[in-house]
Each structure stands twice: as structure tokens, then as C-alpha cells.
Design an enzyme around this catalytic site. Structure first.
Site, PDB file in Angstrom:
ATOM      1  N   CYS A   1      32.992  23.748 -11.747  1.00  0.00           N
ATOM      2  CA  CYS A   1      33.568  24.895 -11.049  1.00  0.00           C
ATOM      3  C   CYS A   1      33.225  26.168 -11.812  1.00  0.00           C
ATOM      4  CB  CYS A   1      35.083  24.744 -10.937  1.00  0.00           C
ATOM      5  SG  CYS A   1      35.921  24.471 -12.515  1.00  0.00           S
TER       6      CYS A   1
ATOM      7  N   CYS B   1      30.925  29.582 -15.429  1.00  0.00           N
ATOM      8  CA  CYS B   1      30.813  28.251 -16.034  1.00  0.00           C
ATOM      9  C   CYS B   1      29.733  27.374 -15.406  1.00  0.00           C
ATOM     10  CB  CYS B   1      32.157  27.529 -15.975  1.00  0.00           C
ATOM     11  SG  CYS B   1      33.462  28.383 -16.866  1.00  0.00           S
TER      12      CYS B   1
ATOM     13  N   HIS C   1      33.857  23.538 -24.525  1.00  0.00           N
ATOM     14  CA  HIS C   1      33.385  24.211 -23.309  1.00  0.00           C
ATOM     15  C   HIS C   1      32.750  25.566 -23.629  1.00  0.00           C
ATOM     16  CE1 HIS C   1      33.002  25.503 -19.283  1.00  0.00           C
ATOM     17  NE2 HIS C   1      34.247  25.844 -19.010  1.00  0.00           N
TER      18      HIS C   1
END
Length: 407
Positions: free
Chosen positions: A393, A108, A365
């Protein structure tokens, strides 16, 4: 299985301010709308989405495509995207054949790490113009079948998103279970996360209504047999049902806290940020949007990935020469609602300054893109002179962060 003992795990932190006397400036930044899973943007490949974002960033920054010397683009789920996905995006955007291109996978954090790599090329004097960004089409991620002889009883089909994007490679659990661990250890309740997520949806809707998000977005033309559809707005925040929000079952643990509503979703999108040296800005009479002050990465035990962003601070702020109280806006990726809540709780950050226009829970996302979206949003929403921080994160226990100042 890795030990979760604090004595057994080396917590790694790397940070950097300018590596030479050269400054890195952001001169253009744009992103596509974020599409819901298998929805408006599902027929557009990740490289195609990135090409759209790159073109827009160039146009808005008044930068000639021929000026770009290197490109870094994040993408997590690269299977079936074709050879060298970032290269596809660069050439699709009209960049020169001579441009150097690298696809980045830091889960990510990929999109933000790509911008960090671009900034490093500028600061070390290797390049004068570089692009950093991220892309993901989670709608197009394939299913896998293990190569080899098919055993008696058939074969198992593996979901590429779950395997390569959402499963801890060490303990073989979904990232949501890691989030549950952090929630339990930090006393973050289901109610806390539901309230946070509801506010995220409300803030995103208000931000779109007030024009806080629109300026960073470039429309995508989606072709089909019926013609061309123009997608110019994020989808996810429009699909919430507040009446069912607090009654949903938890997803990962029976007595857990994380639900489909208070976690981020599967999405499609891309973002691109153009980074330039001070010499290039002066020579081409460009108007820089922001200056990159510092950046860094941190890591801890994979199961504790949700708190990894907190490990970078206050070290990065120190490198940037600013105090925590100087930061006007914190963009902390909402992989799960417990991530920004843990960030706020551990660092004592003013909650009103964290994701003021919503985040990944409500906006979406696309995992390879999200880190680049944070910087793109900061560049467009900070006021002149203000300091902004992006923190995200990533699976494996890592994180990346960046501090910028709006010019």
C-alpha cells in the site's frame, strides 16, 4: 477534505500482463541489510546503499554493468540526498554514463513501481536490460524550515520523515490514524495486531537462523574514523522485547489498536532487481530466476490506503492466468499489522502463506525500498515453478502489486 463516501470516490485499478509478445525475466536480485533508525547504516547515504545492491545484483546475475540500459529507483524522502539520487546510485555502481535513470516516488510503493516500470520497458521492446529497485536512508532525512521572513516568536522545524513520508496530505493526519480507521471498520483488534506482530518477529528470527533470508542480502562496508565495520544482517528483529509488547500504550488514538511494537519502524536500506528480455537472456546465456507474469496498481480514498492492495486482486491474478489457490507465497507489506490482516480477511488468503519469513514490522520498512524487498525475497525463497505475489500500500490511497513465477 475528500469525501469518504463510496459514491464520491472513484476506485481506480490498473493492471497489466505482457504489453507485447516479449516476456520480462528477473535475472538478478539483491538487497542490503536493513538498518535500524540512526544505527548501523545511518552514515551511508541512500544512493550509496543502492549502489551496493545494484553491484551485488549484477554480480549474482552474471550481468555486465555495460549491458544495463535504464534504471528506475524508488526513494520517498529525497531532500538533501543531492541531485538525481537514482543517477548517483547508478554511476556509483559502475554503470555506463549513457544509462538512462529515473528516481520514482510513489511513497511506500516506490520500489515495486520502479520494478514495474523496468518490466514495462522490457515488454514494450524499448530496452533489453533494465534495473528496478528502491532505496531509503530515513536516518539522514533532514528537518525543514519554511523559506521566508522569520516571524516574531521564531520558526517551526518540520520533520521531513513525518511531512513527506508519514502524513496523509489531504486530511493532515498520520498514516497510523488511517490504519486505526481500517482496524475499527474491519474489527481488527489490538490483540489481533499484537499477536500478528509477535509472530512476525519470531518468523524473521527463525528465517535468519534457517538461512531463508541471508542469500538475498549483500554486506555493506561502513567506514568511520575507527575503521570499517561490516554490516551483514538486519537489525530490527533483534531488538524486540516480548515482555513489554502487549503493555505498550497506543500511539495514534487513546482507545486505538496500533502501538510502536505492532507497527513498522523507521529504517535504512536498498534493493535492486535486474529485468531482462528473453532475447538478452538467450544471447548472454543467463540463468533467469523468475518470470514476471503480471502487475498492477489500485487506488481508493486516501484514508483507506490500508485496504488498497486488496483492490488489485483477483484482477492481477486473472491477467497472470493463475488462481488465488495457485499462489504459494504472498508478500504483503506490513506498514502496520492491520494491513496484512485486512488483506487476509478481505480476500480469504491462507494466513500461513502470507509473509512466512516475517515482514516490515520485524525486518524494517525503509519506505522507498520496501516494495523492491518484497520481490527480492520472493525471487530467493520460492521453489521452481511456484507462483508468488507482492502487494504493498502507499500513502494517498494507492497500492502496487506484482505476480511472478520462480523458474
Amino acid at each position: 477534505m475528500l469525501s469518504s463516501s463510496g459514491h464520491a470516490i472513484r476506485r481506480g485499478i490498473t493492471t497489466s500482463a505482457a504489453l507485447s509478445n516479449k516476456h520480462a525475466f528477473i535475472v538478478g536480485a539483491a538487497r542490503t541489510p536493513i538498518g535500524s533508525f540512526r544505527s548501523s547504516l545511518s552514515s551511508v547515504t541512500a544512493p550509496e546503499l543502492a549502489s551496493v545492491a545494484i553491484k551485488a545484483a549484477l554480480e549474482r546475475g552474471a550481468v555486465k554493468p555495460s549491458s544495463i540500459q535504464e534504471v528506475f529507483l524508488g526513494q520517498v524522502c529525497q531532500a538533501n540526498a543531492g541531485q538525481a539520487p537514482a543517477r548517483q546510485a547508478a554511476l556509483g555502481a559502475g554503470l555506463d554514463l549513457s544509462v538512462a535513470v529515473t528516481t520514482v516516488n510513489k511513497v511506500c510503493s516506490s520500489g515495486l513501481k520502479a520494478i514495474i516500470l523496468a518490466a514495462q520497458q522490457i515488454q514494450t521492446g524499448h530496452q533489453d536490460f533494465a534495473i528496478g529497485g528502491g532505496m531509503e536512508s530515513m536516518s539522514q532525512v533532514p528537518f525543514y524550515v519554511q523559506r521566508g521572513e522569520i516571524p516574531y516568536g521564531g520558526f517551526q522545524v518540520i520533520d521531513g520523515i513525518v511531512k513527506d513520508g508519514l502524513t496523509d496530505a489531504y486530511d493532515k493526519v498520520h498514516m497510523g490514524n488511517c490504519g486505526e480507521k481500517t482496524s475499527k471498520e474491519m474489527g481488527i483488534t489490538r490483540k489481533d495486531q499484537d499477536e500478528y506482530a509477535i509472530n512476525s518477529y519470531k518468523k524473521s528470527a527463525k528465517a535468519w537462523e534457517n538461512g531463508n533470508i541471508g542469500p538475498e542480502v549483500v554486506p555493506v562496508n561502513v567506514k568511520s574514523k575507527k575503521g570499517v565495520t561490516i554490516v551483514d544482517k538486519d537489525e530490527e528483529f533483534t531488538k524486540v522485547n516480548f515482555d513489554k509488547f502487549t503493555s505498550l500504550r497506543t500511539v495514534f488514538q487513546k482507545d486505538g489498536t496500533i502501538t510502536a511494537a505492532n507497527a513498522s519502524t523507521l529504517n535504512d536500506g536498498a534493493a535492486a532487481v535486474i529485468v531482462a528480455s528473453q532475447e538478452a537472456v538467450s544471447e548472454q546465456s543467463l540463468k533467469p530466476l523468475a518470470r514476471i507474469l503480471a502487475y498492477g496498481d489500485a487506488a481508493t480514498h486516501p484514508l483507506d490506503f490500508a485496504v488498497a492492495p486488496t483492490l488489485m486482486f483477483p484482477k492481477i491474478l486473472e491477467r497472470a492466468g493463475v488462481k488465488q489457490s495457485d499462489v504459494a507465497q504472498w508478500e504483503v507489506n506490513e506498514a502496520f499489522s492491520c494491513v496484512p490482516l485486512a488483506f487476509i480477511k478481505k480476500l480469504g488468503v491462507d494466513p500461513s502463506l502470507v509473509n512466512p519469513h516475517g515482514g516490515a514490522v520485524s525486518i524494517g520498512h525503509p519506505i522507498g525500498m520496501s516494495g523492491a524487498r518484497l520481490i527480492t525475497h520472493l525471487v530467493h525463497t520460492l521453489k521452481s515453478g511456484q507462483i508468488g505475489v507482492a502487494a504493498i500500500c502507499n500513502g494517498g490511497g494507492g497500492s502496487s502489486g506484482m505476480v511472478i513465477q520462480k523458474l
